[in-house]
Design a protein around this motif. Structure first.
Motif, PDB file in Angstrom:
ATOM      1  N   TRP A  24       0.797  -1.141  -0.199  1.00  0.00           N
ATOM      2  CA  TRP A  24       0.169  -0.050   0.031  1.00  0.00           C
ATOM      3  C   TRP A  24       0.691   1.290   0.076  1.00  0.00           C
ATOM      4  CZ3 TRP A  24      -4.897   0.755  -1.086  1.00  0.00           C
ATOM      5  CH2 TRP A  24      -5.569   1.835  -0.996  1.00  0.00           C
ATOM      6  N   ASN A  25       1.028   1.832  -1.118  1.00  0.00           N
ATOM      7  CA  ASN A  25       1.878   3.061  -1.302  1.00  0.00           C
ATOM      8  C   ASN A  25       1.652   3.828  -2.593  1.00  0.00           C
ATOM      9  OD1 ASN A  25       3.826   2.198  -3.521  1.00  0.00           O
ATOM     10  ND2 ASN A  25       3.953   0.463  -2.058  1.00  0.00           N
ATOM     11  N   ALA A  26       2.094   5.009  -2.722  1.00  0.00           N
ATOM     12  CA  ALA A  26       1.812   5.561  -3.922  1.00  0.00           C
ATOM     13  C   ALA A  26       2.434   5.052  -5.335  1.00  0.00           C
ATOM     14  CB  ALA A  26       2.070   7.104  -3.794  1.00  0.00           C
ATOM     15  N   ILE A  31      13.102   8.906  -8.355  1.00  0.00           N
ATOM     16  CA  ILE A  31      13.114  10.413  -8.653  1.00  0.00           C
ATOM     17  C   ILE A  31      11.801  10.950  -8.662  1.00  0.00           C
ATOM     18  CG2 ILE A  31      12.880   9.496 -11.104  1.00  0.00           C
ATOM     19  CD1 ILE A  31      15.289  12.292  -9.765  1.00  0.00           C
ATOM     20  N   VAL A  32      10.655  10.396  -8.908  1.00  0.00           N
ATOM     21  CA  VAL A  32       9.498  11.142  -8.849  1.00  0.00           C
ATOM     22  C   VAL A  32       9.090  11.709  -7.173  1.00  0.00           C
ATOM     23  CG1 VAL A  32       7.091  10.880  -9.131  1.00  0.00           C
ATOM     24  CG2 VAL A  32       8.713   9.947 -10.862  1.00  0.00           C
ATOM     25  N   ALA A  33       9.418  10.499  -6.571  1.00  0.00           N
ATOM     26  CA  ALA A  33       9.047  11.061  -4.919  1.00  0.00           C
ATOM     27  C   ALA A  33      10.077  12.039  -4.752  1.00  0.00           C
ATOM     28  CB  ALA A  33       9.634   9.497  -4.257  1.00  0.00           C
ATOM     29  N   SER A  34      11.215  11.992  -4.922  1.00  0.00           N
ATOM     30  CA  SER A  34      12.278  13.263  -4.891  1.00  0.00           C
ATOM     31  C   SER A  34      11.689  14.433  -5.146  1.00  0.00           C
ATOM     32  CB  SER A  34      13.486  12.802  -5.141  1.00  0.00           C
ATOM     33  OG  SER A  34      14.447  13.976  -4.924  1.00  0.00           O
ATOM     34  N   ARG A  35      11.151  14.398  -6.546  1.00  0.00           N
ATOM     35  CA  ARG A  35      10.557  15.782  -6.838  1.00  0.00           C
ATOM     36  C   ARG A  35       9.375  16.324  -6.265  1.00  0.00           C
ATOM     37  NH1 ARG A  35      11.612  13.738 -12.210  1.00  0.00           N
ATOM     38  NH2 ARG A  35       9.603  13.302 -12.499  1.00  0.00           N
ATOM     39  N   PHE A  36       8.644  15.090  -5.687  1.00  0.00           N
ATOM     40  CA  PHE A  36       7.193  15.538  -5.202  1.00  0.00           C
ATOM     41  C   PHE A  36       7.796  16.190  -3.754  1.00  0.00           C
ATOM     42  CE2 PHE A  36       3.417  14.215  -2.732  1.00  0.00           C
ATOM     43  CZ  PHE A  36       2.684  14.317  -3.666  1.00  0.00           C
ATOM     44  N   VAL A  37       8.471  15.523  -2.923  1.00  0.00           N
ATOM     45  CA  VAL A  37       8.833  15.996  -1.606  1.00  0.00           C
ATOM     46  C   VAL A  37       9.674  17.430  -1.742  1.00  0.00           C
ATOM     47  CG1 VAL A  37      10.413  15.773   0.279  1.00  0.00           C
ATOM     48  CG2 VAL A  37       9.236  13.731  -0.715  1.00  0.00           C
ATOM     49  N   SER A  38      10.533  17.486  -2.949  1.00  0.00           N
ATOM     50  CA  SER A  38      11.018  19.022  -3.155  1.00  0.00           C
ATOM     51  C   SER A  38      10.077  20.007  -3.274  1.00  0.00           C
ATOM     52  CB  SER A  38      11.973  18.867  -4.259  1.00  0.00           C
ATOM     53  OG  SER A  38      13.056  17.931  -4.122  1.00  0.00           O
ATOM     54  N   ALA A  39       9.029  19.706  -4.158  1.00  0.00           N
ATOM     55  CA  ALA A  39       7.888  20.608  -4.144  1.00  0.00           C
ATOM     56  C   ALA A  39       7.249  21.014  -3.158  1.00  0.00           C
ATOM     57  CB  ALA A  39       6.903  20.066  -5.366  1.00  0.00           C
ATOM     58  N   SER A  40       7.049  20.188  -2.195  1.00  0.00           N
ATOM     59  CA  SER A  40       6.440  20.265  -0.919  1.00  0.00           C
ATOM     60  C   SER A  40       7.180  21.165  -0.297  1.00  0.00           C
ATOM     61  CB  SER A  40       6.119  19.061  -0.062  1.00  0.00           C
ATOM     62  OG  SER A  40       5.774  19.217   1.221  1.00  0.00           O
ATOM     63  N   GLN A  41       8.447  21.153  -0.190  1.00  0.00           N
ATOM     64  CA  GLN A  41       9.223  21.943   0.523  1.00  0.00           C
ATOM     65  C   GLN A  41       9.334  23.457  -0.006  1.00  0.00           C
ATOM     66  OE1 GLN A  41      10.206  20.886   3.688  1.00  0.00           O
ATOM     67  NE2 GLN A  41       9.050  19.418   2.832  1.00  0.00           N
ATOM     68  N   VAL A  42       9.288  23.488  -1.363  1.00  0.00           N
ATOM     69  CA  VAL A  42       9.155  24.819  -2.132  1.00  0.00           C
ATOM     70  C   VAL A  42       7.934  25.724  -1.342  1.00  0.00           C
ATOM     71  CG1 VAL A  42       8.734  26.276  -4.142  1.00  0.00           C
ATOM     72  CG2 VAL A  42      10.194  24.205  -4.162  1.00  0.00           C
ATOM     73  N   VAL A  78      -3.446  14.960   9.460  1.00  0.00           N
ATOM     74  CA  VAL A  78      -4.446  14.039   9.364  1.00  0.00           C
ATOM     75  C   VAL A  78      -4.797  13.111   8.137  1.00  0.00           C
ATOM     76  CG1 VAL A  78      -7.319  13.589   9.951  1.00  0.00           C
ATOM     77  CG2 VAL A  78      -5.739  14.985  11.458  1.00  0.00           C
ATOM     78  N   LEU A  79      -4.948  14.024   6.964  1.00  0.00           N
ATOM     79  CA  LEU A  79      -4.917  13.287   5.839  1.00  0.00           C
ATOM     80  C   LEU A  79      -3.905  12.526   5.181  1.00  0.00           C
ATOM     81  CD1 LEU A  79      -6.719  16.243   3.462  1.00  0.00           C
ATOM     82  CD2 LEU A  79      -7.730  14.063   4.285  1.00  0.00           C
ATOM     83  N   LEU A  80      -2.829  12.792   5.519  1.00  0.00           N
ATOM     84  CA  LEU A  80      -1.481  12.091   5.256  1.00  0.00           C
ATOM     85  C   LEU A  80      -1.482  10.944   6.239  1.00  0.00           C
ATOM     86  CD1 LEU A  80       1.329  11.948   4.098  1.00  0.00           C
ATOM     87  CD2 LEU A  80       2.268  13.088   5.817  1.00  0.00           C
ATOM     88  N   TYR A  81      -1.908  11.032   7.341  1.00  0.00           N
ATOM     89  CA  TYR A  81      -1.916   9.609   8.280  1.00  0.00           C
ATOM     90  C   TYR A  81      -3.274   8.735   7.615  1.00  0.00           C
ATOM     91  CZ  TYR A  81      -4.421   6.745  11.882  1.00  0.00           C
ATOM     92  OH  TYR A  81      -4.753   5.698  12.517  1.00  0.00           O
ATOM     93  N   LEU A  82      -4.472   9.181   7.257  1.00  0.00           N
ATOM     94  CA  LEU A  82      -5.392   8.479   6.855  1.00  0.00           C
ATOM     95  C   LEU A  82      -4.868   7.725   5.392  1.00  0.00           C
ATOM     96  CD1 LEU A  82      -8.498  10.735   7.520  1.00  0.00           C
ATOM     97  CD2 LEU A  82      -7.829   8.726   8.651  1.00  0.00           C
ATOM     98  N   SER A  83      -4.251   8.546   4.618  1.00  0.00           N
ATOM     99  CA  SER A  83      -3.688   7.722   3.322  1.00  0.00           C
ATOM    100  C   SER A  83      -2.919   6.604   3.499  1.00  0.00           C
ATOM    101  CB  SER A  83      -2.765   8.720   2.753  1.00  0.00           C
ATOM    102  OG  SER A  83      -1.560   8.821   3.016  1.00  0.00           O
ATOM    103  N   THR A  84      -2.391   6.554   4.812  1.00  0.00           N
ATOM    104  CA  THR A  84      -1.592   5.086   4.951  1.00  0.00           C
ATOM    105  C   THR A  84      -2.547   3.992   5.432  1.00  0.00           C
ATOM    106  OG1 THR A  84      -1.470   5.501   7.471  1.00  0.00           O
ATOM    107  CG2 THR A  84       0.193   6.455   6.120  1.00  0.00           C
ATOM    108  N   ILE A  85      -3.777   4.268   5.645  1.00  0.00           N
ATOM    109  CA  ILE A  85      -4.755   3.221   6.020  1.00  0.00           C
ATOM    110  C   ILE A  85      -5.331   2.753   4.688  1.00  0.00           C
ATOM    111  CG2 ILE A  85      -6.801   2.369   7.114  1.00  0.00           C
ATOM    112  CD1 ILE A  85      -6.455   4.965   9.034  1.00  0.00           C
ATOM    113  N   THR A  96      -3.778   9.207  -4.805  1.00  0.00           N
ATOM    114  CA  THR A  96      -2.718  10.278  -4.722  1.00  0.00           C
ATOM    115  C   THR A  96      -3.588  11.446  -4.635  1.00  0.00           C
ATOM    116  OG1 THR A  96      -2.978   9.981  -7.292  1.00  0.00           O
ATOM    117  CG2 THR A  96      -1.235   8.272  -6.106  1.00  0.00           C
ATOM    118  N   LYS A  97      -4.715  11.734  -4.951  1.00  0.00           N
ATOM    119  CA  LYS A  97      -5.242  12.959  -4.945  1.00  0.00           C
ATOM    120  C   LYS A  97      -5.123  13.500  -3.598  1.00  0.00           C
ATOM    121  CE  LYS A  97      -8.131  12.588  -9.158  1.00  0.00           C
ATOM    122  NZ  LYS A  97      -9.497  12.671  -9.642  1.00  0.00           N
ATOM    123  N   VAL A  98      -5.511  12.577  -2.636  1.00  0.00           N
ATOM    124  CA  VAL A  98      -5.754  13.221  -1.222  1.00  0.00           C
ATOM    125  C   VAL A  98      -4.186  13.342  -0.771  1.00  0.00           C
ATOM    126  CG1 VAL A  98      -5.991  12.217   1.020  1.00  0.00           C
ATOM    127  CG2 VAL A  98      -7.796  11.960  -0.805  1.00  0.00           C
TER     128      VAL A  98
END
Length: 305
Positions: A24-26, A31-42, A78-85, A96-98
């Motif tokens: 259960w994961n995205a 490299i995609v995950a790296s860009r995703f997290v980088s965008a979040s930090q921006v 909270v949404l991030l936590y719920l996405s792990t269920i 992935t939208k959530v």
């Protein structure tokens, strides 16, 4: 709050690639995950400017912190936590939208909005003249405390996530909710300072223009003394702001490297063997917080006592 931020910050890349849960994961490539997290930090490191403006000119420190926590930060975590269920949001596939809403919008907007405000709000609880020495010690203790929180988050969340990422991400939810309740509970005791009511975006940029051009068309006879003093003070503050901005630009090259820690470094460390069988690359970020604590103590105690 720092426990929550860094606990999530240093585990996001591994979570997105399925290192913690293969079923259960995205399903992101490293490299995609790296860009995703980088965008979040921006987003997280850009919004402090907005949070600071809202606090100084519109809402005040208290309301900015409260809105940032309740509207953005806590819902995002909270949404991030719920996405792990598994299958919590319905459907057989990972939603992935959530995840995008939580990681690219709510969570970074929340932490960014309060990042530049919470330390200043704490300092304003002291009298600027009678307790000036306490303000200095407050800032030292404040940064020591947030790095203790960061160290705890980096040490605990990555280790727990190796066994159960769902339980690991439930801890930030609980702690952040508790932090919000404690913050609200202290409301009657806080010193609240209202921001100037006349300041707007247009007047802000107008003051910048005035401070640069220093127009001489303005006649002192056409305005009262109070108005003139207010305008001159505003111009001086704007000039000071630009001087600080030039100095702050020096941290840009540092942050270019620093922000590779939860992305590029993590991606490279994913193929390495865990130290002692459990110490993974996500936990390595704890060395950053340890170094701040150690050198912060040395600086405060011996270099600038």
């Amino acid at each position: 709050e720092r426990f929550v931020f860094y606990g999530i910050y240093y585990t996001q890349t591994l979570y997105l690639t399925g290192a913690y849960d293969e079923d259960w994961n995205a399903g992101f490539a490293p490299i995609v995950a790296s860009r995703f997290v980088s965008a979040s930090q921006v987003v997280a490191y850009s919004t402090p400017f907005i949070g600071a403006f809202l606090a100084d000119k519109l809402w005040g420190d208290y309301k900015t912190i409260l809105i940032g926590l309740l509207v953005f930060y806590l819902p995002g975590v909270v949404l991030l936590y719920l996405s792990t269920i598994p299958h919590f949001f319905g459907g057989e596939e990972f939603n992935t939208k959530v995840l995008t809403l939580a990681v690219l919008l709510l969570w970074p907007l929340g932490t960014g909005a309060i990042k530049s405000v919470v330390n200043v709000f704490g300092a304003k609880q002291f009298h600027p003249l009678l307790q000036s020495s306490l303000i200095e010690s407050y800032y030292v203790n404040f940064y020591m405390c947030i790095n203790i929180g960061a160290l705890a988050g980096i040490a605990i969340i990555p280790l727990l996530a190796q066994y159960d990422v769902c339980k690991a991400y439930s801890i930030p939810c609980i702690l952040l909710a508790l932090a919000v309740l404690l913050f609200i509970a202290g409301t009657p005791r806080y010193v609240h300072r209202s921001p100037p009511k006349k300041m707007t975006w247009s007047s802000f940029f107008s003051s910048i223009t005035k401070s640069k051009t220093r127009s001489k068309k303005r006649s002192n006879n056409n305005m009262d003394t109070t108005t003139r003093i207010e305008e001159e003070t505003q111009q001086q503050e704007t000039i000071s702001l630009w001087k600080i901005t030039y100095i702050c630009l020096l941290v840009v090259p540092f942050n270019i490297g620093y922000n590779q820690m939860p992305t590029t470094f993590i991606v490279q460390g994913m193929v390495m063997t865990k130290a002692f069988g459990f110490f993974d690359v996500g936990s390595m970020g704890g060395l950053d917080a340890i170094s701040v604590l150690v050198f912060g103590y040395i600086t405060a105690s011996f270099i600038y006592p």
